[in-house]
Design an enzyme around this catalytic site. Structure first.
Site, mmCIF file in Angstrom:
data_model
loop_
_atom_site.group_PDB
_atom_site.id
_atom_site.type_symbol
_atom_site.label_atom_id
_atom_site.label_comp_id
_atom_site.label_asym_id
_atom_site.label_seq_id
_atom_site.Cartn_x
_atom_site.Cartn_y
_atom_site.Cartn_z
ATOM 1 C CE LYS A 123 4.685 -0.216 13.307
ATOM 2 N NZ LYS A 123 3.411 -0.933 13.312
ATOM 3 C CE LYS A 175 6.844 2.455 5.241
ATOM 4 N NZ LYS A 175 5.491 1.938 5.351
ATOM 5 C CE LYS A 230 -1.342 6.420 8.125
ATOM 6 N NZ LYS A 230 -1.555 4.985 8.390
HETATM 7 P P1 ADP Z 1 2.188 3.955 7.693
HETATM 8 O O1 ADP Z 1 3.493 3.238 7.454
HETATM 9 O O2 ADP Z 1 2.198 5.308 7.139
HETATM 10 O O3 ADP Z 1 1.761 3.898 9.143
HETATM 11 P P2 ADP Z 1 0.199 1.900 7.309
HETATM 12 O O4 ADP Z 1 1.101 0.969 8.047
HETATM 13 O O5 ADP Z 1 -1.076 2.294 7.969
HETATM 14 O O6 ADP Z 1 1.069 3.182 6.901
HETATM 15 O O7 ADP Z 1 -0.107 1.293 5.893
HETATM 16 C C1 ADP Z 1 -1.368 1.202 5.259
HETATM 17 C C2 ADP Z 1 -1.170 0.559 3.902
HETATM 18 O O8 ADP Z 1 -0.373 1.435 3.092
HETATM 19 C C3 ADP Z 1 -0.411 -0.776 3.942
HETATM 20 O O9 ADP Z 1 -0.906 -1.644 2.951
HETATM 21 C C4 ADP Z 1 1.005 -0.377 3.630
HETATM 22 O O10 ADP Z 1 1.755 -1.423 3.064
HETATM 23 C C5 ADP Z 1 0.789 0.756 2.628
HETATM 24 N N1 ADP Z 1 1.924 1.692 2.657
HETATM 25 C C6 ADP Z 1 2.310 2.467 3.706
HETATM 26 N N2 ADP Z 1 3.379 3.211 3.367
HETATM 27 C C7 ADP Z 1 3.687 2.883 2.076
HETATM 28 C C8 ADP Z 1 4.695 3.313 1.158
HETATM 29 N N3 ADP Z 1 5.587 4.232 1.485
HETATM 30 N N4 ADP Z 1 4.696 2.773 -0.077
HETATM 31 C C9 ADP Z 1 3.780 1.839 -0.437
HETATM 32 N N5 ADP Z 1 2.806 1.391 0.390
HETATM 33 C C10 ADP Z 1 2.752 1.910 1.625
#
Ligand code: ADP
Ligand code: TRP
Length: 323
Positions: free
Chosen positions: A113, A192, A195
């Site tokens: 981050k 990956k 958001k």
């Molecule tokens: P982001 O990275 O979009 O902010 P979050 O951190 O809120 O997403 O993640 C919410 C859930 O979704 C977590 O369990 C995270 O591991 C899963 N997750 C987020 N992005 C992915 C991805 N690209 N592939 C698989 N799981 C994901």
């Protein structure tokens, strides 16, 4: 004590395919097993990156509606907002007093981050402690998450151990991370999907917007007539999330035979995404018109979650001499 599953998703934007296939699909599927289920909207965590009140409120509401539209059943799962259980903050402080700085300094998510220019606040650094607290306070056995969160769950296991050893008690149990079939869904750029990387296919997308995003998925420049490798192709990886074995084999054969452009594979992907999430989009529209119902679900969930949280907090305070 009943065995429990617990997980959370940050309301830091609109939900995307990575959130769904990495985490939420498991959360919904696990609703019919033997465990008790606790799922929450990690709004305290989102405050590390979303620092605009109307926007945060909107995202919280959006994630609540999304979960319900995707099939979360409040009769089967306790569903709530993290910030409705303030006891979590007290437990987090206790963990901060038994956890070395070194553990947090090794957190990949923090390093990623700050590399992406997110402000390195104390809160961002402290994030894994808060996560350990909001997991351990409910004494779960399983934490279904995507791959990027596994390190946080491992740190949580360490913190449970530090607390129990320091205060010679057995208040916290060691939860295990559980990954689903798609622990790392690629984004439209092949990184990956996240958001915070601006490379998402959102669950709410449809019509022209969805088409534009799917047609923009990054591919290599192999000419149409040449054979292509499905194993290294982002379009194929995304298609595989939706397709059955026969469909995957059929598309893989077309890749390997040559004569097919990536545009054809993207059209197949577009139809899959649009069809799969059609019922969700309809349910979502219905729920948007019922804000009181959504709020009632979250309040009721918070009441149940808080009972468990209060009991654990009381045990933890006794163990460390605060009560
Ligand atoms: P982001 O990275 O979009 O902010 P979050 O951190 O809120 O997403 O993640 C919410 C859930 O979704 C977590 O369990 C995270 O591991 C899963 N997750 C987020 N992005 C992915 C991805 N690209 N592939 C698989 N799981 C994901
Ligand atoms: N850090 C998680 C994420 O970014 C969200 C989260 C907060 C979480 N608390 C949790 C996930 C507890 C599982 C369990 O996705």
């Amino acid at each position: 004590m009943p065995k429990r599953i617990l997980s959370g998703v940050q309301p830091s934007g609109k939900l995307h395919l990575g959130n769904y296939f990495g985490a939420i699909q498991q959360h919904i599927a696990l609703q019919d097993g033997d465990y008790e289920r606790f799922y929450f909207i990690a709004d305290f965590h989102a405050l590390t990156t979303v620092q605009n009140a109307p926007l945060l409120r909107d995202y919280i509401k959006g994630v609540a509606i999304d979960y319900l539209a995707l099939g979360l059943d409040p009769a089967k799962s306790v569903f709530f907002r993290q910030s409705d259980v303030p006891e979590v903050q007290e437990i987090a402080w206790m963990f901060s007093c038994v956890t070395g700085m070194g553990l947090l300094e090794r957190a990949h998510s923090y390093k990623d981050k700050i590399a992406k220019n997110i402000k390195p606040t104390v809160g961002l650094f402290y994030y894994p402690l808060l996560m350990a607290a909001d997991i351990l306070i409910y004494k779960p056995h399983l934490v279904p998450v995507g791959q990027d969160q596994v390190q946080h769950v491992e740190m949580t296991q360490d913190m449970a151990g530090y607390f129990n050893q320091t205060f010679k008690c057995n208040v916290f149990i060691r939860p295990e991370a559980r990954m689903g079939q798609a622990p790392k869904v690629p984004g439209v750029d092949g990184e990956k999907m996240s958001k915070s990387y601006g490379n998402t296919i959102d669950l709410q997308m449809d019509g022209k917007e969805l088409k534009k995003v799917v047609m923009g998925v990054k591919t290599d420049s192999t000419p149409v007539e040449q054979a292509k490798n499905p194993d290294t192709c982002n379009v194929f990886a995304l298609y595989a999330l939706f397709a059955n074995d026969d469909e995957k084999a059929a598309l893989a054969a077309r890749y390997k035979a040559g004569g097919m452009g990536y545009g054809d594979a993207k059209k197949l992907l577009l139809d899959k995404v649009s069809d799969y999430f059609g019922p969700y989009r309809q349910k979502r529209a219905e729920l948007v018109a019922r804000p009181d119902y959504v709020e009632d679900v979250l309040r009721e969930g918070a009441k149940r979650a808080r009972e468990v949280a209060r009991a654990t907090l009381s045990e933890a305070k006794t163990a460390c001499g605060l009560a």
